[in-house]
Enzyme design. Structure first.
Site, PDB file in Angstrom:
ATOM      1  N   CYS A 135       1.755  -5.779  -3.431  1.00 45.24           N
ATOM      2  CA  CYS A 135       0.688  -6.637  -3.616  1.00 45.24           C
ATOM      3  C   CYS A 135       0.144  -6.351  -4.981  1.00 45.24           C
ATOM      4  O   CYS A 135      -0.244  -7.438  -6.047  1.00 45.24           O
ATOM      5  CB  CYS A 135      -0.523  -6.441  -2.732  1.00 45.24           C
TER       6      CYS A 135
ATOM      7  N   HIS B 157      -5.209  -2.859  -0.919  1.00 47.09           N
ATOM      8  CA  HIS B 157      -4.670  -4.122  -1.193  1.00 47.09           C
ATOM      9  C   HIS B 157      -5.460  -5.122  -1.949  1.00 47.09           C
ATOM     10  O   HIS B 157      -6.684  -5.089  -2.087  1.00 47.09           O
ATOM     11  CB  HIS B 157      -4.569  -4.803   0.223  1.00 47.09           C
TER      12      HIS B 157
ATOM     13  N   ASP C 251      -2.879 -15.276  -2.150  1.00 48.71           N
ATOM     14  CA  ASP C 251      -2.405 -13.779  -1.832  1.00 48.71           C
ATOM     15  C   ASP C 251      -0.935 -13.889  -1.861  1.00 48.71           C
ATOM     16  O   ASP C 251      -0.311 -14.609  -0.633  1.00 48.71           O
ATOM     17  CB  ASP C 251      -2.961 -13.195  -0.725  1.00 48.71           C
TER      18      ASP C 251
END
Length: 306
Positions: free
Chosen positions: A95, A134, A156
């Site tokens: 991420c 995250h 995302d």
């Protein structure tokens, strides 16, 4: 997806890239190379359709993987290093890498991006509080015409799960959104802090499943440098002892955990297969996930879990 390690474990002092680090935008983005890597073409304007199509193209072209922490150390979040790895090489990232690169791309298109630090709650038990490990993004889409509202979307491209976003969705509560073959919604819940807690949910098997939670507090590049060092070097981080790779396609999703590959199709059906030795693993990563490793790569001998 950065699953949460225990934050009580000590980490090395002065992690590389935290003190005196220039912002990620200090080095120029090679936008043409990025668009060639993702196969995106179109008018370079900050619109909703541009955001959605960039999101899809990135997700389909650049795989999720944690191989660098597993085999070495925390990857760099400096933009030149991210471009060398994710754009110019057949590699992927997790991420912090994916969404840092995507932020630079979106800003080059004229979007305004705010980074949030989220807690992955997928698979968490009752009362299990995980750290914020995250990164997710709030993207402002400029008004299409004078007087129109500025709309904010959740984007995302770095959540390593079949429950992740396929396209950016409006940052609006209690609205089910179909993004590709997936369905998501955002809900707001009371929180002991000064603001409500947002939760991203995915509809899976007819059931809404929590993926991660966040508040609307901006986090900056140096914050994620610290998070990245922790996730990539802490021996209690799952990324230090488990191999994770994901690849998203328009009608199916591939997930590799250690030596088990699961293919999930758009109808929800799934097929699982086990891999053999390290040579088999390297070949599958290259052929199925688009991740090329040097010949002779050796993995930890305890990659035996499902």
């Amino acid at each position: 997806m950065t699953d949460a390690p225990d934050t009580k474990t000590s980490t090395p002092a002065s992690p590389a890239g935290t003190a005196g680090t220039a912002p990620h935008s200090a080095s120029p983005l090679d936008l043409d190379a990025y668009l060639a890597r993702t196969g995106w073409s179109g008018e370079r304007r900050a619109t909703v359709e541009t955001l959605r199509s960039l999101h899809r193209a990135h997700l389909e072209a650049i795989p999720f993987e944690n191989l660098q922490p597993l085999l070495d150390t925390a990857p760099s979040l400096a933009l030149p290093d991210l471009q060398d790895k994710l754009v110019r090489s057949r590699r992927g990232g997790y991420c912090f890498e994916q969404n840092t690169l995507f932020t630079a791309v979106l800003e080059a298109f004229g979007f305004r991006v705010t980074r949030f630090a989220a807690r992955v709650v997928l698979g968490a038990g009752p009362g299990d509080v995980r750290p914020r490990t995250h990164m997710t993004l709030a993207v402002q889409v400029p008004a299409a015409a004078p007087g129109d509202p500025v709309r904010t979307y959740l984007a995302d491209v770095g959540y390593g799960s079949v429950g992740g976003l396929y396209e950016a969705i409006p940052l609006v509560a209690d609205v089910e959104v179909a993004d590709g073959v997936r369905s998501h919604r955002l809900i707001r819940r009371p929180h002991h802090g000064p603001s409500d807690l947002w939760t991203l949910q995915a509809r899976q098997g007819g059931v809404w499943t929590d993926q991660y939670t966040f508040t609307e507090e901006p986090f900056e590049h140096p914050d994620f440098e610290v998070f990245n060092w922790h996730v990539g070097t802490n021996p209690r981080s799952p990324f230090r002892y488990s191999l994770i790779a994901q690849r998203t396609f328009p009608t199916r999703h591939l997930a590799l955990h250690n030596r088990t590959v699961v293919e999930t199709r758009e109808d929800g059906s799934a097929e699982e297969r086990r891999l053999g030795d390290d040579e088999d693993l390297v070949a599958v990563l290259a052929r199925d996930f688009g991740i090329e490793l040097p010949p002779g790569t050796r993995f930890p001998t305890d990659l035996t879990g499902a």
